[in-house]
Structure formats: C-alpha cells, structure tokens
Design an enzyme around this catalytic site. Structure first.
Site, PDB file in Angstrom:
ATOM      1  N   TYR A 137       0.831  -1.198   0.000  1.00  0.00           N
ATOM      2  CA  TYR A 137       0.000   0.000   0.000  1.00  0.00           C
ATOM      3  C   TYR A 137       0.862   1.243   0.000  1.00  0.00           C
ATOM      4  CZ  TYR A 137       0.757   0.751   5.064  1.00  0.00           C
ATOM      5  OH  TYR A 137       1.309   1.004   6.285  1.00  0.00           O
TER       6      TYR A 137
ATOM      7  N   LEU B 281      10.819   1.255   7.515  1.00  0.00           N
ATOM      8  CA  LEU B 281      10.264   1.789   6.277  1.00  0.00           C
ATOM      9  C   LEU B 281      10.995   3.092   5.933  1.00  0.00           C
ATOM     10  CD1 LEU B 281       7.899   1.241   4.237  1.00  0.00           C
ATOM     11  CD2 LEU B 281       6.735   3.118   5.404  1.00  0.00           C
TER      12      LEU B 281
HETATM   13  C1  PLP Z   1       5.957   1.683   9.844  1.00  0.00           C
HETATM   14  C2  PLP Z   1       5.962   3.044   9.237  1.00  0.00           C
HETATM   15  N1  PLP Z   1       7.070   3.795   9.315  1.00  0.00           N
HETATM   16  C3  PLP Z   1       7.131   5.026   8.779  1.00  0.00           C
HETATM   17  C4  PLP Z   1       6.033   5.580   8.133  1.00  0.00           C
HETATM   18  C5  PLP Z   1       6.139   6.961   7.547  1.00  0.00           C
HETATM   19  O1  PLP Z   1       6.231   6.867   6.140  1.00  0.00           O
HETATM   20  P1  PLP Z   1       5.733   8.038   5.203  1.00  0.00           P
HETATM   21  O2  PLP Z   1       6.455   9.276   5.642  1.00  0.00           O
HETATM   22  O3  PLP Z   1       6.164   7.603   3.846  1.00  0.00           O
HETATM   23  O4  PLP Z   1       4.264   8.158   5.358  1.00  0.00           O
HETATM   24  C6  PLP Z   1       4.857   4.840   8.010  1.00  0.00           C
HETATM   25  C7  PLP Z   1       3.694   5.411   7.326  1.00  0.00           C
HETATM   26  O5  PLP Z   1       2.629   4.859   7.293  1.00  0.00           O
HETATM   27  C8  PLP Z   1       4.818   3.529   8.563  1.00  0.00           C
HETATM   28  O6  PLP Z   1       3.706   2.769   8.474  1.00  0.00           O
END
Ligand code: PLP
Length: 287
Positions: free
Chosen positions: A33, A207
């Site tokens: 996603y 992530l």
């Molecule tokens: C586990 C995790 N880490 C970090 C993030 C932050 O990522 P982003 O800045 O791309 O939304 C998310 C966002 O949903 C996440 O689920």
C-alpha cells in the site's frame, strides 16, 4: 456527498465497494500500500510515494497495475470525485485473485487495485501538534523486510492499540540492542541534548519514510545538523525535543515516552518550525 472508492477499474460508493473473497491481499496479506497526504486536493510528495510503490511491488514481483502516468490520472480522479481538499489517499495493490495457495499463481493474475480517500480536519491535527503527543515503547517483533510497505501490519496494529490503551498516540518499536527502530506508522526523531537532529538510518529494518526523506531536504536546506543514527528511549527522554513523521502525522511533536516527559512536556521550537516548513514545501510541490 458520500465517499467514492476506486476498485479495479470502477468507481463505487464507499459502502458498496467490495473485493473478491479470494483476493490474495485479503487472504494472505500478499499486497502493498501507499498513503499520500492531500493538500488543497493535490498529492503531496508524489515522486517519493510512486518510487516506493514501484519498489515495494518490485520486491514482491507484483506488476504495477498500470503506468505511473495512468495511475496519477486515476488517483486525481478519485480525489476529485470525493471532493476532498485536505486529507489522505490510500492505495492498495494486491497480487490479485486466485484459488488459495501460498505460492504465486502461475500463470500470474492481474493485480487488484483499490483506492480510497478520506478527509482530514487540519484544525484538529494542528491542535494535536500544538499540544504534542505521547508515545509508548514496545519490543520490535516485525519481520525482516519492513522496507516493503506491506499490508501485513498485525504487529503495528497491536503496537498502536497498546499506545491507545495507554492514552498515547504512537508506539515506538525498540530493537534487541535497545534502540528505537520506528513508530507503528511513522518514523522517529529527536533533537538531542546538543541540539543535533537525529533519526535512524534506513539501512536498518525500517520503512523508508517519504516524509522523513522530504524533511531531510528541508533540514539540509535550513543548514541544520542532522545525523542518521539510532537513539534509545533514554536518549529521547534526555533530548531537547522529539517528533514523528509520516503522511498522516506530517511532523508531529512528541512530548512524552512511556508517560515520562521530554523536557517540559511541550512541543519544542525545532519540531514546531520543521512542521511549518515541511507543510509549506509539501503544499507548494503537491501535484
Ligand atoms: C511503519 C511506518 N514507518 C514510517 C512511516 C512513515 O512513512 P511516510 O512518511 O512515507 O508516510 C509509516 C507510514 O505509514 C509507517 O507505516
């Protein structure tokens, strides 16, 4: 006006939009996603989210459901039909529908694509940011490929629920060496006791947050010092400030860890300023 979802080539009222019971996302979490923040009806950080979507799909050998250009049109049309200006766009791609079997369907099936849009009340988020939020810590118990934005989020669900039950907003996973990896749905940052910004490097099993990446550009543009190095909950408690980043939280000050205050339990000047600068940049570059 009601919400409209996009499911496999069709727009449908939210309550009537359905996926097949043998969708591999539903049965096996065989899906990825992405979430875009929407500013003024436009997609924030478009390049970063498209690039990560393509990467997540590539790592799992799932095909892009359509070209990036075509997908951009579909995303925009979904936003338009929902008439949302400030909000979030959720996109999910699963490997598709096939008789249940763990291994990939052979021959491959068409990936399934779902897009939904929800409105966000920025006044509520700004009030939350003005007050700051609490986090709780929880042992890291996720798989070894947290760089893939997979819908297999059960550890994140349980961590977030632990936070909610404790009256906190977010949970920080802590690895076996005692370092914070990231939040259940955000990346974690501190402004350390020497005034240096710090966030964990993305060689670790986390992530690669798109908001994190864009904020690093903002930080470097401001000439601020930043280190991509992990920190412990104790270092967060001894820090001047802490905050989290994500498409949902944007830049959100953290004022307590496990119920103990960071400083005077108030959002600090650095996080507050970075939130404003990030939002300005994201608004200006949204498409
Ligand atoms: C586990 C995790 N880490 C970090 C993030 C932050 O990522 P982003 O800045 O791309 O939304 C998310 C966002 O949903 C996440 O689920």
């Amino acid at each position: 006006m009601g919400r409209i979802a996009y499911v496999n080539g069709r727009f449908a009222p939210h309550g009537e939009a359905v996926v097949h019971i043998e969708d591999r996302g539903y049965q096996l979490s065989d899906a990825v996603y992405e979430v875009w923040a929407l500013f003024g009806g436009k997609l924030a950080d478009p390049e970063g989210h498209f690039a990560r979507l393509e990467r997540s799909l590539g790592e799992l050998s799932i095909a892009m459901p359509m070209s990036r250009a075509a997908l951009t049109l579909v995303l925009r049309e979904t936003v338009r039909r929902n008439r949302v200006r400030e909000g979030l766009l959720y996109l999910q791609v699963s490997r598709g529908v096939a008789r249940r079997d763990h291994a990939f369907p052979n021959p491959p099936v068409r990936p399934a694509l779902v897009i939904t849009v929800s409105a966000v009340d920025r006044a509520v988020s700004d009030a939350r940011a003005a007050k700051g939020v609490g986090v709780v810590t929880t042992p890291e118990n996720r798989w070894g490929r947290c760089d893939i934005k997979s819908v297999a989020l059960l550890p994140n669900v349980l961590a977030k629920q632990k936070a909610r039950a404790a009256g906190a907003y977010e949970a920080w996973f802590v690895d076996e060496l005692g370092f914070v990896t990231e939040g259940a749905s955000s990346n974690a940052w501190i402004v350390d006791a020497d005034g240096r910004l710090r966030t964990r490097d993305t060689n670790a099993n986390i992530l690669r947050g798109v908001t994190r990446h864009s904020l690093l550009d903002v930080i470097r543009g401001e000439g601020l010092e930043v280190e991509e190095r992990p920190f412990t909950p104790a270092e967060a408690l001894a820090a001047r400030e802490a905050f989290i980043t994500g498409a949902g939280s944007l830049v959100l000050p953290v004022v307590s860890v496990d119920g103990r205050p960071i400083g005077e339990r108030k959002p600090g000047p650095v996080a507050t300023r970075l939130r404003r600068l990030y939002i300005e940049q994201a608004r200006a570059t949204a498409i």
